[in-house]
Design an enzyme around this catalytic site. Structure first.
Site, PDB file in Angstrom:
ATOM      1  N   PRO A  90       0.490  -1.399   0.070  1.00 59.95           N
ATOM      2  CA  PRO A  90       0.111   0.482   0.105  1.00 59.95           C
ATOM      3  C   PRO A  90       0.453   1.037   0.088  1.00 59.95           C
ATOM      4  O   PRO A  90       0.192   2.318  -0.400  1.00 59.95           O
ATOM      5  CB  PRO A  90      -0.625   0.025   1.116  1.00 59.95           C
ATOM      6  CG  PRO A  90      -0.306  -0.696   1.977  1.00 59.95           C
ATOM      7  CD  PRO A  90       0.300  -1.968   0.982  1.00 59.95           C
ATOM      8  N   GLU A 117       2.733  -8.058   8.440  1.00 56.36           N
ATOM      9  CA  GLU A 117       3.215  -6.464   8.430  1.00 56.36           C
ATOM     10  C   GLU A 117       3.851  -5.984   7.203  1.00 56.36           C
ATOM     11  O   GLU A 117       4.796  -4.596   6.878  1.00 56.36           O
ATOM     12  CB  GLU A 117       3.934  -5.796   9.611  1.00 56.36           C
ATOM     13  CG  GLU A 117       2.610  -6.016  10.809  1.00 56.36           C
ATOM     14  CD  GLU A 117       1.653  -5.223  10.821  1.00 56.36           C
ATOM     15  OE1 GLU A 117       1.579  -4.331  10.623  1.00 56.36           O
ATOM     16  OE2 GLU A 117       0.362  -5.440  10.555  1.00 56.36           O
ATOM     17  N   ARG A 155      -4.102  -8.200 -20.639  1.00 57.02           N
ATOM     18  CA  ARG A 155      -5.167  -7.486 -21.727  1.00 57.02           C
ATOM     19  C   ARG A 155      -4.346  -6.866 -22.832  1.00 57.02           C
ATOM     20  O   ARG A 155      -4.781  -6.753 -23.481  1.00 57.02           O
ATOM     21  CB  ARG A 155      -6.625  -7.169 -20.931  1.00 57.02           C
ATOM     22  CG  ARG A 155      -6.121  -5.642 -20.192  1.00 57.02           C
ATOM     23  CD  ARG A 155      -7.606  -5.656 -19.565  1.00 57.02           C
ATOM     24  NE  ARG A 155      -8.827  -4.668 -20.398  1.00 57.02           N
ATOM     25  CZ  ARG A 155      -9.216  -4.089 -20.866  1.00 57.02           C
ATOM     26  NH1 ARG A 155      -7.878  -2.774 -21.038  1.00 57.02           N
ATOM     27  NH2 ARG A 155     -10.240  -3.967 -21.789  1.00 57.02           N
ATOM     28  N   ASP A 170     -11.028   1.748 -24.000  1.00 58.15           N
ATOM     29  CA  ASP A 170     -11.064   1.693 -22.922  1.00 58.15           C
ATOM     30  C   ASP A 170     -10.868   3.212 -22.099  1.00 58.15           C
ATOM     31  O   ASP A 170     -10.424   4.088 -22.311  1.00 58.15           O
ATOM     32  CB  ASP A 170      -9.960   1.412 -21.575  1.00 58.15           C
ATOM     33  CG  ASP A 170     -10.300  -0.538 -22.336  1.00 58.15           C
ATOM     34  OD1 ASP A 170     -11.050  -0.744 -22.955  1.00 58.15           O
ATOM     35  OD2 ASP A 170      -9.288  -0.657 -22.338  1.00 58.15           O
TER      36      ASP A 170
HETATM   37  N1  ADE Z   1      -1.150  -5.087  -0.210  1.00 56.54           N
HETATM   38  C1  ADE Z   1      -1.857  -4.480   0.655  1.00 56.54           C
HETATM   39  N2  ADE Z   1      -2.326  -3.636   0.447  1.00 56.54           N
HETATM   40  C2  ADE Z   1      -2.543  -2.722  -0.428  1.00 56.54           C
HETATM   41  C3  ADE Z   1      -2.840  -2.413  -1.595  1.00 56.54           C
HETATM   42  N3  ADE Z   1      -3.270  -1.005  -2.122  1.00 56.54           N
HETATM   43  N4  ADE Z   1      -1.420  -2.396  -3.039  1.00 56.54           N
HETATM   44  C4  ADE Z   1      -1.132  -3.272  -2.733  1.00 56.54           C
HETATM   45  N5  ADE Z   1      -0.502  -4.026  -1.870  1.00 56.54           N
HETATM   46  C5  ADE Z   1      -1.438  -4.452  -1.139  1.00 56.54           C
END
Ligand code: ADE
Length: 258
Positions: A90, A117, A155, A170
């Site tokens: 994330p 984590e 794709r 797209d």
């Molecule tokens: N792992 C956990 N959440 C994630 C996200 N939003 N993007 C990429 N990998 C992740």
């Protein structure tokens, strides 16, 4: 293209890579997708892949040794095809159609899925080329993000989509605007008709209508995209946007139209 996935949950991938476009692209030899279990690269009796964090705190961290061994074995198994090593997290760079187009030109990808984590920072520092996030929300692991990356890249590979499918129009592709609305038979569905222009047979006017619908939808839903693209748009597009931007401002003074 070769795509290698490293995960503690390989069973999550079967249904996704075994269906629809991803299955067809593999059957046609357009892409080879392999999924490897990180646990197979552990060397202890109990196949432990995680440990408590140095410095304390909640959660577990994926140990560096099995991941390093898995990355090295995977890179070696694919030589001389180079693999771009990607970690899904994330706190990575935001995934986008532009990045998907860039990745689709590569000969090989290695996607590392974290869990808990995350992975030991030394793996990120010394074994990973690029870090990707699929959005500002936290998932349980990198598996679903890896599937998102795989689908959006494959794709775009030549021959992956059938004749009836196309990535040309797209949302986000080409000029970066959102897609226009699509309709098919019946012409009246539960009392709802379709825009008359689509029945007119005037190809040029239909093209213009679709362009305007793309501009309107983008203006309404993603004004940030309109601002970014404004310098690249034609005088005709700009005029249309100014007219509707002005109209929308006036509208919102009087009504709740958003
Ligand atoms: N792992 C956990 N959440 C994630 C996200 N939003 N993007 C990429 N990998 C992740």
């Amino acid at each position: 293209m070769i795509i290698e996935v490293l995960t503690l949950f390989p069973e999550m991938f079967g249904p996704v890579i075994g269906s629809s476009m991803l299955k067809r692209a593999q059957d046609r030899g357009i892409v080879t997708i392999r999924v490897r279990n990180i646990r197979e690269f552990t060397t202890d009796k109990h196949h432990v892949a995680d440990d408590t964090p140095y410095g304390g705190g909640p959660g577990m961290v994926l140990k560096p040794e099995p991941i390093a061994a898995a990355i090295e074995a995977t890179v070696e198994a694919n030589a001389p095809t180079p693999l771009m090593r990607v970690y899904l997290t994330p706190d990575g760079e935001p995934w986008s159609q532009k990045l998907a187009e860039e990745f689709a030109k590569l000969p090989g990808l290695l996607l590392l899925c974290g869990h808990y984590e995350g992975v030991d920072q030394r793996i990120r520092d010394h074994f990973i080329d690029r870090e990707i996030s699929i959005g500002d929300y936290v998932l349980t692991g990198g598996e679903i993000p890896a599937m998102v990356v795989i689908d959006s890249v494959v794709r775009l590979l030549p021959g992956a989509l059938g004749n009836s499918e196309s990535s040309r129009n797209d949302s986000f592709s080409g000029d970066g605007l959102l897609d226009y609305p699509h309709y098919t038979r019946p012409a009246v569905f539960r009392g709802h008709g379709i825009p008359e222009i689509l029945l007119s047979g005037h190809h040029k006017r239909i093209e213009e209508w679709r362009r305007e619908q793309s501009l309107l939808r983008t203006l309404k839903r993603r004004p940030d995209i309109i601002e970014r693209l404004l310098p690249t748009l034609s005088p005709k597009d700009k005029e249309f946007i100014e007219k509707h931007r002005f109209k929308r401002q006036n509208d919102s003074d009087e009504t709740s139209e958003g």
